[in-house]
Design a protein around this motif. Structure first.
Motif, mmCIF file in Angstrom:
data_model
loop_
_atom_site.group_PDB
_atom_site.id
_atom_site.type_symbol
_atom_site.label_atom_id
_atom_site.label_comp_id
_atom_site.label_asym_id
_atom_site.label_seq_id
_atom_site.Cartn_x
_atom_site.Cartn_y
_atom_site.Cartn_z
ATOM 1 N N LEU A 1 43.792 23.118 5.236
ATOM 2 C CA LEU A 1 43.352 23.014 6.628
ATOM 3 C C LEU A 1 43.820 21.704 7.249
ATOM 4 O O LEU A 1 44.267 21.679 8.406
ATOM 5 C CB LEU A 1 41.835 23.148 6.717
ATOM 6 C CG LEU A 1 41.262 23.288 8.123
ATOM 7 C CD1 LEU A 1 41.823 24.520 8.833
ATOM 8 C CD2 LEU A 1 39.743 23.366 8.057
ATOM 9 N N ALA A 2 43.758 20.620 6.496
ATOM 10 C CA ALA A 2 44.248 19.333 6.990
ATOM 11 C C ALA A 2 45.746 19.399 7.266
ATOM 12 O O ALA A 2 46.226 18.895 8.293
ATOM 13 C CB ALA A 2 43.939 18.221 5.991
ATOM 14 N N VAL A 3 46.493 20.034 6.376
ATOM 15 C CA VAL A 3 47.941 20.195 6.577
ATOM 16 C C VAL A 3 48.204 21.053 7.809
ATOM 17 O O VAL A 3 49.081 20.733 8.624
ATOM 18 C CB VAL A 3 48.607 20.797 5.315
ATOM 19 C CG1 VAL A 3 50.046 21.194 5.595
ATOM 20 C CG2 VAL A 3 48.536 19.811 4.148
ATOM 21 N N THR A 4 47.452 22.132 7.965
ATOM 22 C CA THR A 4 47.614 22.999 9.133
ATOM 23 C C THR A 4 47.385 22.217 10.420
ATOM 24 O O THR A 4 48.165 22.310 11.373
ATOM 25 C CB THR A 4 46.630 24.187 9.064
ATOM 26 O OG1 THR A 4 46.861 24.923 7.860
ATOM 27 C CG2 THR A 4 46.787 25.105 10.260
ATOM 28 N N PHE A 5 46.312 21.427 10.451
ATOM 29 C CA PHE A 5 45.996 20.637 11.636
ATOM 30 C C PHE A 5 47.099 19.609 11.920
ATOM 31 O O PHE A 5 47.545 19.461 13.061
ATOM 32 C CB PHE A 5 44.649 19.940 11.463
ATOM 33 C CG PHE A 5 44.255 19.107 12.646
ATOM 34 C CD1 PHE A 5 43.762 19.706 13.797
ATOM 35 C CD2 PHE A 5 44.399 17.737 12.626
ATOM 36 C CE1 PHE A 5 43.412 18.942 14.901
ATOM 37 C CE2 PHE A 5 44.060 16.962 13.723
ATOM 38 C CZ PHE A 5 43.556 17.569 14.867
ATOM 39 N N MET A 6 47.546 18.905 10.871
ATOM 40 C CA MET A 6 48.592 17.892 11.049
ATOM 41 C C MET A 6 49.876 18.527 11.591
ATOM 42 O O MET A 6 50.516 17.980 12.482
ATOM 43 C CB MET A 6 48.877 17.193 9.716
ATOM 44 C CG MET A 6 49.841 16.046 9.840
ATOM 45 S SD MET A 6 51.260 15.983 8.727
ATOM 46 C CE MET A 6 51.466 17.540 8.012
ATOM 47 N N LEU A 7 50.228 19.691 11.067
ATOM 48 C CA LEU A 7 51.430 20.364 11.546
ATOM 49 C C LEU A 7 51.234 20.925 12.952
ATOM 50 O O LEU A 7 52.197 21.044 13.716
ATOM 51 C CB LEU A 7 51.866 21.440 10.560
ATOM 52 C CG LEU A 7 52.504 20.839 9.303
ATOM 53 C CD1 LEU A 7 52.545 21.843 8.170
ATOM 54 C CD2 LEU A 7 53.894 20.313 9.608
ATOM 55 N N GLY A 8 49.997 21.245 13.309
ATOM 56 C CA GLY A 8 49.718 21.632 14.692
ATOM 57 C C GLY A 8 50.011 20.492 15.647
ATOM 58 O O GLY A 8 50.563 20.692 16.728
ATOM 59 N N VAL B 1 60.457 23.835 17.202
ATOM 60 C CA VAL B 1 59.206 24.123 16.507
ATOM 61 C C VAL B 1 59.362 24.972 15.245
ATOM 62 O O VAL B 1 58.400 25.146 14.504
ATOM 63 C CB VAL B 1 58.192 24.822 17.446
ATOM 64 C CG1 VAL B 1 57.836 23.931 18.610
ATOM 65 C CG2 VAL B 1 58.698 26.174 17.903
ATOM 66 N N GLU B 2 60.540 25.501 15.004
ATOM 67 C CA GLU B 2 60.730 26.450 13.909
ATOM 68 C C GLU B 2 60.189 25.947 12.568
ATOM 69 O O GLU B 2 59.404 26.634 11.907
ATOM 70 C CB GLU B 2 62.232 26.758 13.786
ATOM 71 C CG GLU B 2 62.597 27.726 12.697
ATOM 72 C CD GLU B 2 64.100 27.977 12.642
ATOM 73 O OE1 GLU B 2 64.471 29.003 12.057
ATOM 74 O OE2 GLU B 2 64.893 27.155 13.168
ATOM 75 N N TYR B 3 60.585 24.793 12.136
ATOM 76 C CA TYR B 3 60.209 24.257 10.826
ATOM 77 C C TYR B 3 58.723 23.909 10.743
ATOM 78 O O TYR B 3 58.030 24.376 9.837
ATOM 79 C CB TYR B 3 61.097 23.051 10.510
ATOM 80 C CG TYR B 3 61.001 22.543 9.101
ATOM 81 C CD1 TYR B 3 61.569 23.242 8.050
ATOM 82 C CD2 TYR B 3 60.357 21.341 8.823
ATOM 83 C CE1 TYR B 3 61.486 22.764 6.748
ATOM 84 C CE2 TYR B 3 60.278 20.861 7.536
ATOM 85 C CZ TYR B 3 60.845 21.570 6.500
ATOM 86 O OH TYR B 3 60.761 21.096 5.218
ATOM 87 N N PRO B 4 58.171 23.125 11.681
ATOM 88 C CA PRO B 4 56.738 22.851 11.580
ATOM 89 C C PRO B 4 55.879 24.107 11.751
ATOM 90 O O PRO B 4 54.813 24.215 11.147
ATOM 91 C CB PRO B 4 56.458 21.818 12.672
ATOM 92 C CG PRO B 4 57.658 21.795 13.533
ATOM 93 C CD PRO B 4 58.800 22.349 12.759
ATOM 94 N N LEU B 5 56.339 25.074 12.531
ATOM 95 C CA LEU B 5 55.585 26.315 12.686
ATOM 96 C C LEU B 5 55.551 27.097 11.373
ATOM 97 O O LEU B 5 54.493 27.591 10.970
ATOM 98 C CB LEU B 5 56.192 27.173 13.801
ATOM 99 C CG LEU B 5 55.524 28.526 14.047
ATOM 100 C CD1 LEU B 5 54.066 28.347 14.447
ATOM 101 C CD2 LEU B 5 56.288 29.297 15.122
ATOM 102 N N LEU B 6 56.688 27.181 10.702
ATOM 103 C CA LEU B 6 56.738 27.859 9.400
ATOM 104 C C LEU B 6 55.770 27.216 8.416
ATOM 105 O O LEU B 6 54.990 27.902 7.743
ATOM 106 C CB LEU B 6 58.161 27.818 8.834
ATOM 107 C CG LEU B 6 58.311 28.275 7.386
ATOM 108 C CD1 LEU B 6 58.074 29.767 7.263
ATOM 109 C CD2 LEU B 6 59.668 27.896 6.858
ATOM 110 N N TRP B 7 55.776 25.898 8.346
ATOM 111 C CA TRP B 7 54.905 25.200 7.401
ATOM 112 C C TRP B 7 53.447 25.250 7.816
ATOM 113 O O TRP B 7 52.549 25.321 6.974
ATOM 114 C CB TRP B 7 55.386 23.766 7.174
ATOM 115 C CG TRP B 7 56.606 23.799 6.316
ATOM 116 C CD1 TRP B 7 57.885 23.524 6.691
ATOM 117 C CD2 TRP B 7 56.660 24.187 4.947
ATOM 118 N NE1 TRP B 7 58.731 23.718 5.628
ATOM 119 C CE2 TRP B 7 58.011 24.128 4.543
ATOM 120 C CE3 TRP B 7 55.718 24.591 4.014
ATOM 121 C CZ2 TRP B 7 58.426 24.449 3.261
ATOM 122 C CZ3 TRP B 7 56.132 24.911 2.731
ATOM 123 C CH2 TRP B 7 57.473 24.840 2.368
#
Length: 151
Positions: A95-102, A120-126
């Motif tokens: 969840l922390a990773v998801t938020f950071m990538l958001g 946004v392609e790469y951060p969206l994938l991750w």
């Protein structure tokens, strides 16, 4: 009559290996995040370290205080990635990773979709990968399971 075995004959090996698919994704995601955190925190792998990354976050990205945001991003990438590798506190880490990538998505939105243009392609994938890990948790091959943690 119902056939319980739906695997195509000759492909039983895939049924046996299938349980390894999810840990492979979880562990690989963690391993790929950790060097990015090490760049920010320690200057490893060609990174600039915390102070210079903080200056970049503040001066170029408008994230103030830059050093705090660089520290948070580095901690999430390095230690969150490590948690994903180990399957320890998997859901909070994911969840922390998801938020950071958001947050990272907001930086890349102006550049369009394709990563080759800084989009946004790469951060969206991750982010989606991390969110999928959040939904599933550590699963079978994790320290969460080993220690009986609900993560």
């Amino acid at each position: 009559m119902s056939n319980q075995n739906t695997v195509t004959p000759g492909l039983a090996i895939f049924e046996r290996l299938a349980p390894l698919g999810y840990p492979l994704i979880r562990i690989t995601a963690g391993l790929m995040l950790m060097p990015h955190g090490a760049q920010k925190l320690f200057g490893w792998f060609g990174g600039y370290g915390l102070e210079a990354t903080g200056q970049f976050f503040e001066g170029s990205l408008g994230m103030s205080p830059g050093i705090l945001f660089a520290l948070l991003a580095g901690l999430v990438e390095f230690f969150g990635g490590l948690a994903l590798v180990l399957g320890l506190l998997t859901r909070p880490a994911a969840l922390a990773v998801t938020f950071m990538l958001g947050v990272a998505l907001t930086v890349h939105t102006a550049n369009g979709f394709f990563w080759t243009d800084g989009g946004v392609e790469y951060p969206l994938l991750w982010a989606l990968t991390a969110f999928g890990i959040f939904l599933r948790g550590g699963d079978r091959f994790s320290l969460d399971r080993r220690f009986g943690l609900p993560f």
